[in-house]
Design a protein around this motif. Sequence first.
Motif: not given
Length: 157
Positions: A132-141
Amino acid sequence: MEKLSNIGLQKEDSKQVADKLNELLANYHLYYQNLRGFHWNIKGVYFFQLHEKYEELYNTALTRIDAIAERILTVGQQPLHTFSEYLRVSGIQEASNLSDGKETVSVTHQNLSTLLELEREILRLAAETGDEGTVSLISEDINENEKTLWMLRAFLS
């Protein structure tokens, strides 16, 4: 051997995500360096607008580079950190001696499209592995990069 990382994710899954994040990191470095060159060398009727825009874009890219590298470390892997590695891994090529507004915007659009394609791959992989941490980082980007692509397309049309 322990199968979970320090943050509770499967180590093998984290390795796969980190490998893709390293690919993104390499691409972001080439994107960043291209933007710096465009900022320094832009000429013509679009000089003032693009000089400022490229500075904004490369400052944003630098922030993202740091966040990606820190995420790689967070999932227990090592970020790439040499230009030879970036050049080897990146799908984005160095842009040299470009100063025309439409040409530099076109290259920026292509580079950003490459980043976006890779980010969507990472998003799928991270979601599948419960990262989920990577999902959050990438989604925002992704959201920001899609908006920037729209603006670049509008400029080119």
